[in-house]
Design a protein around this motif. Structure first.
Motif, short mmCIF file in Angstrom:
data_model
loop_
_atom_site.label_atom_id
_atom_site.label_comp_id
_atom_site.label_asym_id
_atom_site.label_seq_id
_atom_site.Cartn_x
_atom_site.Cartn_y
_atom_site.Cartn_z
N ILE A 1 -8.12 -2.44 -7.38
CA ILE A 1 -7.93 -3.89 -7.55
C ILE A 1 -7.03 -4.42 -6.43
N CYS A 2 -5.99 -3.71 -6.11
CA CYS A 2 -5.07 -4.12 -5.04
C CYS A 2 -5.83 -4.27 -3.72
N VAL A 3 -6.72 -3.35 -3.44
CA VAL A 3 -7.52 -3.42 -2.22
C VAL A 3 -8.52 -4.56 -2.32
N ASN A 4 -9.20 -4.68 -3.46
CA ASN A 4 -10.25 -5.69 -3.62
C ASN A 4 -9.72 -7.12 -3.51
N VAL A 5 -8.54 -7.38 -4.03
CA VAL A 5 -8.00 -8.74 -3.95
C VAL A 5 -7.21 -8.98 -2.67
N GLY A 6 -7.03 -7.94 -1.88
CA GLY A 6 -6.41 -8.10 -0.57
C GLY A 6 -4.90 -8.08 -0.56
N THR A 7 -4.28 -7.57 -1.61
CA THR A 7 -2.82 -7.49 -1.58
C THR A 7 -2.31 -6.16 -1.03
N CYS A 8 -3.23 -5.23 -0.81
CA CYS A 8 -2.88 -3.94 -0.20
C CYS A 8 -3.69 -3.76 1.09
N ASP A 9 -3.11 -3.04 2.01
CA ASP A 9 -3.78 -2.71 3.27
C ASP A 9 -4.80 -1.59 2.99
N GLU A 10 -6.07 -1.91 3.09
CA GLU A 10 -7.11 -0.94 2.73
C GLU A 10 -7.08 0.33 3.58
N PRO A 11 -6.94 0.24 4.90
CA PRO A 11 -6.89 1.49 5.67
C PRO A 11 -5.73 2.41 5.26
N VAL A 12 -4.59 1.84 4.95
CA VAL A 12 -3.45 2.65 4.50
C VAL A 12 -3.78 3.32 3.17
N ILE A 13 -4.34 2.55 2.24
CA ILE A 13 -4.71 3.10 0.92
C ILE A 13 -5.76 4.20 1.07
N ARG A 14 -6.79 3.93 1.83
CA ARG A 14 -7.87 4.93 1.98
C ARG A 14 -7.37 6.19 2.68
N ALA B 1 0.83 -1.21 0.00
CA ALA B 1 0.00 0.00 0.00
C ALA B 1 0.86 1.26 0.00
N ILE B 2 1.91 1.25 0.82
CA ILE B 2 2.80 2.42 0.88
C ILE B 2 3.53 2.60 -0.44
N ALA B 3 3.97 1.51 -1.05
CA ALA B 3 4.66 1.60 -2.34
C ALA B 3 3.72 2.15 -3.41
N LEU B 4 2.48 1.70 -3.40
CA LEU B 4 1.49 2.17 -4.38
C LEU B 4 1.19 3.65 -4.17
#
Length: 173
Positions: free
Chosen positions: A116-129, A42-45
């Protein structure tokens, strides 16, 4: 004194407890590592959005948008179709319409990838949001009406679909 069978029983119990504790530690370590990997992704994205080609695309688009003086419309509800027309006119009037169109597609595609990263669970959603949620909503409200218009003519079916659901487009825009 302890008999041999009693020593064997105690040894078996200690061995079983050791195995259970070891497995528990392994599972906790594994889940912790997965959570850290999701945070790192998530941080990298999020960092990617603030550098390189994506940053250049944002800057070029911001320069074009500044010419419109959209600030005067703050607090005024504007129909999505009108926003699409405004952005379409902005692209057409630009000195480099193909570049601005590609910048818009790049930004929307990036947010599709984030969703997509959030939906498939490869990214931490709270960090992304936390890091990208508000920005994603602003870009969605501004750019999706335009990309919806050009999707068919440029064979871009599906462009913005993931972003649309990520920001709950119907409610947010």
């Amino acid at each position: 004194m302890w008999s041999m069978s009693r020593v064997t029983a105690v040894s078996t119990i200690v061995a079983n407890v050791t195995v259970v504790v070891s497995l528990t530690i392994a599972v906790l370590s594994y889940t912790s590592q997965i959570a850290q990997t999701k945070r790192d992704a998530a941080i990298a994205l999020a960092s990617e959005f603030r550098s390189g080609d994506l940053l250049a695309s944002q800057r070029r688009l911001a320069i074009e948008l500044a010419k419109l003086g959209l600030g005067r419309f703050q607090g005024i509800a504007i129909e999505r179709e009108t926003i699409g027309d405004i952005v379409s006119n902005l692209v057409s009037a630009s000195a480099t319409p193909d570049e601005i169109r590609q910048d818009i597609i790049t930004i929307v595609s990036y947010f599709d990838d984030v969703a997509i990263c959030v939906n498939v669970g490869t990214c931490d959603e709270p960090v992304i949001r936390t890091s990208l949620g508000e920005t994603a909503t602003r870009y969605a409200c501004l750019l999706l009406p335009y990309t919806q218009k050009i999707a068919r003519e440029q064979l871009l079916e599906g462009l913005g679909d993931e972003l649309r659901s990520f920001v709950d487009y119907k409610k947010a825009c």
